[in-house]
Design a protein around this motif. Structure first.
Motif, PDB file in Angstrom:
ATOM      1  N   LEU A  72       0.860  -1.175   0.000  1.00 58.14           N
ATOM      2  CA  LEU A  72       0.000   0.000   0.000  1.00 58.14           C
ATOM      3  C   LEU A  72       0.896   1.224   0.000  1.00 58.14           C
ATOM      4  CD1 LEU A  72      -3.207   0.786   1.865  1.00 58.14           C
ATOM      5  CD2 LEU A  72      -1.292   2.332   2.172  1.00 58.14           C
ATOM      6  N   ALA A  73       0.654   2.149  -0.927  1.00 56.46           N
ATOM      7  CA  ALA A  73       1.356   3.435  -0.963  1.00 56.46           C
ATOM      8  C   ALA A  73       0.301   4.527  -0.868  1.00 56.46           C
ATOM      9  CB  ALA A  73       2.166   3.577  -2.244  1.00 56.46           C
ATOM     10  N   HIS A  74       0.444   5.425   0.113  1.00 58.53           N
ATOM     11  CA  HIS A  74      -0.523   6.503   0.328  1.00 58.53           C
ATOM     12  C   HIS A  74       0.032   7.807  -0.237  1.00 58.53           C
ATOM     13  CE1 HIS A  74      -2.421   9.800   2.605  1.00 58.53           C
ATOM     14  NE2 HIS A  74      -3.505   9.081   2.339  1.00 58.53           N
ATOM     15  N   TYR A  75      -0.813   8.538  -0.981  1.00 55.30           N
ATOM     16  CA  TYR A  75      -0.431   9.817  -1.579  1.00 55.30           C
ATOM     17  C   TYR A  75      -1.245  10.926  -0.926  1.00 55.30           C
ATOM     18  CZ  TYR A  75       1.853   6.781  -4.851  1.00 55.30           C
ATOM     19  OH  TYR A  75       2.672   5.825  -5.392  1.00 55.30           O
ATOM     20  N   PRO A  76      -0.580  11.826  -0.205  1.00 59.63           N
ATOM     21  CA  PRO A  76      -1.303  12.817   0.602  1.00 59.63           C
ATOM     22  C   PRO A  76      -2.008  13.906  -0.201  1.00 59.63           C
ATOM     23  CG  PRO A  76       1.047  13.241   0.686  1.00 59.63           C
ATOM     24  CD  PRO A  76       0.875  11.955  -0.046  1.00 59.63           C
ATOM     25  N   HIS A  77      -1.543  14.228  -1.422  1.00 57.44           N
ATOM     26  CA  HIS A  77      -2.144  15.348  -2.151  1.00 57.44           C
ATOM     27  C   HIS A  77      -3.608  15.099  -2.502  1.00 57.44           C
ATOM     28  CE1 HIS A  77      -1.352  12.961  -5.754  1.00 57.44           C
ATOM     29  NE2 HIS A  77      -2.154  13.765  -6.395  1.00 57.44           N
ATOM     30  N   ASN A  78      -4.018  13.830  -2.658  1.00 56.41           N
ATOM     31  CA  ASN A  78      -5.431  13.540  -2.912  1.00 56.41           C
ATOM     32  C   ASN A  78      -5.979  12.491  -1.942  1.00 56.41           C
ATOM     33  OD1 ASN A  78      -4.191  11.260  -3.906  1.00 56.41           O
ATOM     34  ND2 ASN A  78      -4.965  11.466  -5.994  1.00 56.41           N
ATOM     35  N   ASP A  79      -5.206  12.183  -0.897  1.00 58.79           N
ATOM     36  CA  ASP A  79      -5.605  11.232   0.151  1.00 58.79           C
ATOM     37  C   ASP A  79      -6.077   9.918  -0.451  1.00 58.79           C
ATOM     38  OD1 ASP A  79      -5.821  10.385   2.753  1.00 58.79           O
ATOM     39  OD2 ASP A  79      -7.875  11.127   2.997  1.00 58.79           O
ATOM     40  N   ARG A  80      -5.264   9.393  -1.372  1.00 63.80           N
ATOM     41  CA  ARG A  80      -5.575   8.145  -2.076  1.00 63.80           C
ATOM     42  C   ARG A  80      -4.467   7.138  -1.818  1.00 63.80           C
ATOM     43  NH1 ARG A  80      -7.074   8.074  -8.341  1.00 63.80           N
ATOM     44  NH2 ARG A  80      -9.069   8.599  -7.436  1.00 63.80           N
ATOM     45  N   SER A  81      -4.858   5.869  -1.745  1.00 60.99           N
ATOM     46  CA  SER A  81      -3.892   4.794  -1.564  1.00 60.99           C
ATOM     47  C   SER A  81      -3.947   3.852  -2.759  1.00 60.99           C
ATOM     48  CB  SER A  81      -4.193   4.004  -0.289  1.00 60.99           C
ATOM     49  OG  SER A  81      -4.085   4.838   0.841  1.00 60.99           O
ATOM     50  N   GLU A  82      -2.774   3.454  -3.225  1.00 56.92           N
ATOM     51  CA  GLU A  82      -2.672   2.446  -4.277  1.00 56.92           C
ATOM     52  C   GLU A  82      -2.295   1.129  -3.616  1.00 56.92           C
ATOM     53  OE1 GLU A  82       0.083   3.713  -7.281  1.00 56.92           O
ATOM     54  OE2 GLU A  82      -1.112   5.490  -7.771  1.00 56.92           O
ATOM     55  N   ILE A  83      -3.040   0.072  -3.942  1.00 57.99           N
ATOM     56  CA  ILE A  83      -2.867  -1.218  -3.277  1.00 57.99           C
ATOM     57  C   ILE A  83      -2.548  -2.281  -4.318  1.00 57.99           C
ATOM     58  CG2 ILE A  83      -3.920  -2.928  -1.767  1.00 57.99           C
ATOM     59  CD1 ILE A  83      -5.909  -0.717  -0.901  1.00 57.99           C
ATOM     60  N   THR A  84      -1.545  -3.102  -4.019  1.00 59.80           N
ATOM     61  CA  THR A  84      -1.216  -4.254  -4.853  1.00 59.80           C
ATOM     62  C   THR A  84      -1.839  -5.486  -4.218  1.00 59.80           C
ATOM     63  OG1 THR A  84       0.887  -3.226  -5.436  1.00 59.80           O
ATOM     64  CG2 THR A  84       0.671  -5.577  -5.885  1.00 59.80           C
ATOM     65  N   ALA A  85      -2.552  -6.264  -5.019  1.00 64.40           N
ATOM     66  CA  ALA A  85      -3.233  -7.494  -4.582  1.00 64.40           C
ATOM     67  C   ALA A  85      -4.132  -7.250  -3.367  1.00 64.40           C
ATOM     68  CB  ALA A  85      -2.235  -8.604  -4.303  1.00 64.40           C
ATOM     69  N   PRO A  86      -5.093  -6.298  -3.499  1.00 67.44           N
ATOM     70  CA  PRO A  86      -5.982  -6.037  -2.356  1.00 67.44           C
ATOM     71  C   PRO A  86      -6.980  -7.172  -2.129  1.00 67.44           C
ATOM     72  CG  PRO A  86      -6.695  -4.791  -4.261  1.00 67.44           C
ATOM     73  CD  PRO A  86      -5.410  -5.461  -4.644  1.00 67.44           C
ATOM     74  N   ARG A  87      -7.301  -7.360  -0.865  1.00 66.61           N
ATOM     75  CA  ARG A  87      -8.342  -8.285  -0.438  1.00 66.61           C
ATOM     76  C   ARG A  87      -9.204  -7.529   0.574  1.00 66.61           C
ATOM     77  NH1 ARG A  87      -3.603 -10.408  -1.006  1.00 66.61           N
ATOM     78  NH2 ARG A  87      -2.970 -10.300   1.152  1.00 66.61           N
ATOM     79  N   VAL A  88     -10.471  -7.381   0.233  1.00 68.05           N
ATOM     80  CA  VAL A  88     -11.403  -6.617   1.069  1.00 68.05           C
ATOM     81  C   VAL A  88     -12.451  -7.580   1.602  1.00 68.05           C
ATOM     82  CG1 VAL A  88     -13.044  -4.707   1.135  1.00 68.05           C
ATOM     83  CG2 VAL A  88     -11.057  -4.575  -0.395  1.00 68.05           C
ATOM     84  N   GLU A  89     -12.679  -7.538   2.902  1.00 69.06           N
ATOM     85  CA  GLU A  89     -13.746  -8.329   3.530  1.00 69.06           C
ATOM     86  C   GLU A  89     -14.757  -7.357   4.106  1.00 69.06           C
ATOM     87  OE1 GLU A  89     -12.358 -11.106   6.434  1.00 69.06           O
ATOM     88  OE2 GLU A  89     -10.951 -12.047   5.041  1.00 69.06           O
ATOM     89  N   LEU A  90     -15.987  -7.416   3.571  1.00 67.50           N
ATOM     90  CA  LEU A  90     -17.078  -6.589   4.088  1.00 67.50           C
ATOM     91  C   LEU A  90     -17.899  -7.434   5.045  1.00 67.50           C
ATOM     92  CD1 LEU A  90     -18.324  -5.002   0.746  1.00 67.50           C
ATOM     93  CD2 LEU A  90     -16.845  -3.946   2.457  1.00 67.50           C
ATOM     94  N   HIS A  91     -18.087  -6.949   6.241  1.00 69.77           N
ATOM     95  CA  HIS A  91     -18.868  -7.662   7.249  1.00 69.77           C
ATOM     96  C   HIS A  91     -20.229  -6.984   7.365  1.00 69.77           C
ATOM     97  CE1 HIS A  91     -15.251  -9.821   8.587  1.00 69.77           C
ATOM     98  NE2 HIS A  91     -14.632  -8.677   8.347  1.00 69.77           N
ATOM     99  N   ARG A  92     -21.266  -7.699   6.924  1.00 71.96           N
ATOM    100  CA  ARG A  92     -22.625  -7.195   6.999  1.00 71.96           C
ATOM    101  C   ARG A  92     -23.471  -8.201   7.759  1.00 71.96           C
ATOM    102  NH1 ARG A  92     -19.885  -3.623   5.696  1.00 71.96           N
ATOM    103  NH2 ARG A  92     -20.124  -2.199   3.962  1.00 71.96           N
ATOM    104  N   GLU A  93     -24.582  -7.727   8.292  1.00 70.01           N
ATOM    105  CA  GLU A  93     -25.452  -8.610   9.061  1.00 70.01           C
ATOM    106  C   GLU A  93     -25.954  -9.746   8.173  1.00 70.01           C
ATOM    107  OE1 GLU A  93     -29.630  -8.348  11.496  1.00 70.01           O
ATOM    108  OE2 GLU A  93     -28.328  -6.590  11.488  1.00 70.01           O
ATOM    109  N   GLY A  94     -25.665 -10.968   8.545  1.00 67.92           N
ATOM    110  CA  GLY A  94     -26.118 -12.141   7.813  1.00 67.92           C
ATOM    111  C   GLY A  94     -25.259 -12.548   6.636  1.00 67.92           C
ATOM    112  N   ALA A  95     -24.214 -11.766   6.320  1.00 62.24           N
ATOM    113  CA  ALA A  95     -23.386 -12.116   5.156  1.00 62.24           C
ATOM    114  C   ALA A  95     -21.984 -11.542   5.307  1.00 62.24           C
ATOM    115  CB  ALA A  95     -24.013 -11.591   3.876  1.00 62.24           C
ATOM    116  N   GLN A  96     -21.063 -12.227   4.677  1.00 61.52           N
ATOM    117  CA  GLN A  96     -19.689 -11.737   4.600  1.00 61.52           C
ATOM    118  C   GLN A  96     -19.275 -11.760   3.128  1.00 61.52           C
ATOM    119  OE1 GLN A  96     -16.879 -13.701   7.142  1.00 61.52           O
ATOM    120  NE2 GLN A  96     -15.142 -12.653   6.234  1.00 61.52           N
ATOM    121  N   TRP A  97     -18.714 -10.651   2.666  1.00 66.48           N
ATOM    122  CA  TRP A  97     -18.274 -10.509   1.282  1.00 66.48           C
ATOM    123  C   TRP A  97     -16.756 -10.500   1.265  1.00 66.48           C
ATOM    124  CZ3 TRP A  97     -21.749  -9.776  -2.836  1.00 66.48           C
ATOM    125  CH2 TRP A  97     -23.083  -9.613  -2.464  1.00 66.48           C
TER     126      TRP A  97
END
Length: 191
Positions: A72-97
């Protein structure tokens, strides 16, 4: 004497003036057109992480989502992060994504993941069959709980499969809108 010298070399004077003009023209500095320069502040990250894990908690102290990745590399001028091979887990009621891809961008205002390259979304829910979505690009807005893409998608479950171009979905509401070129197949369970 001066008159005799001048009459003798009168052709030399215009020739000397011509030489001076030619030398001035030849020695004239070239005009260079400069390309627009890059502001290095916009291309320099203020922090970098490898093999990272980050979590966001909701107001009740429950994990809303977890993000992991190779880098992960964070760039402060636009508060954006570039991620290599991201894995996102969303935790919602009754389901996991679980969402993974080759690369991604993360904007914090609002929390928006833009995932690119071999995007795979897997949903494990308590009351329904598992679901897998495959595409080349996907945008996940965690605050509004919306997922969208304009790319080709393939959605599969144990008894059915759908292909389309474009998708908009409200995660918590269970609504799915396929934008165009929809083709589906359904198999009756147990046959």
């Amino acid at each position: 004497m001066f008159a005799r010298l001048l009459s003798r070399y009168w052709l030399l004077l215009p020739l000397l003036i011509l030489v001076v003009v030619v030398i001035d023209h030849v020695e004239e500095p070239e005009v260079f057109v400069l390309e627009e320069t890059i502001d290095m502040r916009e291309t320099r990250s203020d922090y970098y992480m490898s093999e990272f894990r980050s979590r966001k908690y909701d107001v009740n102290g429950q994990i809303e989502y977890t993000v992991t990745g190779d880098t992960l590399a964070h760039y402060p001028h636009n508060d954006r992060s570039e991620i290599t091979a991201p894995r996102v887990e969303l935790h919602r009621e009754g389901a996991q994504w679980q969402i993974e891809s080759n690369s991604g961008l993360f904007d914090t205002n609002p929390d928006l993941f833009t995932l690119n390259g071999n995007v795979i979304v897997k949903r494990q829910a308590v009351a329904t069959d598992p679901l897998t979505i495959r595409t080349d690009s996907l945008t996940v807005a965690t605050e509004s709980n919306e997922v969208s893409t304009d790319a080709k998608i393939e959605i599969s479950a144990p008894t059915w499969q759908v292909r389309a171009v474009g998708l908009k979905s409200a995660i918590d509401q269970g609504k799915l809108t396929l934008l165009s070129d929809v083709i589906g197949r359904y198999e009756v369970p147990g046959q």
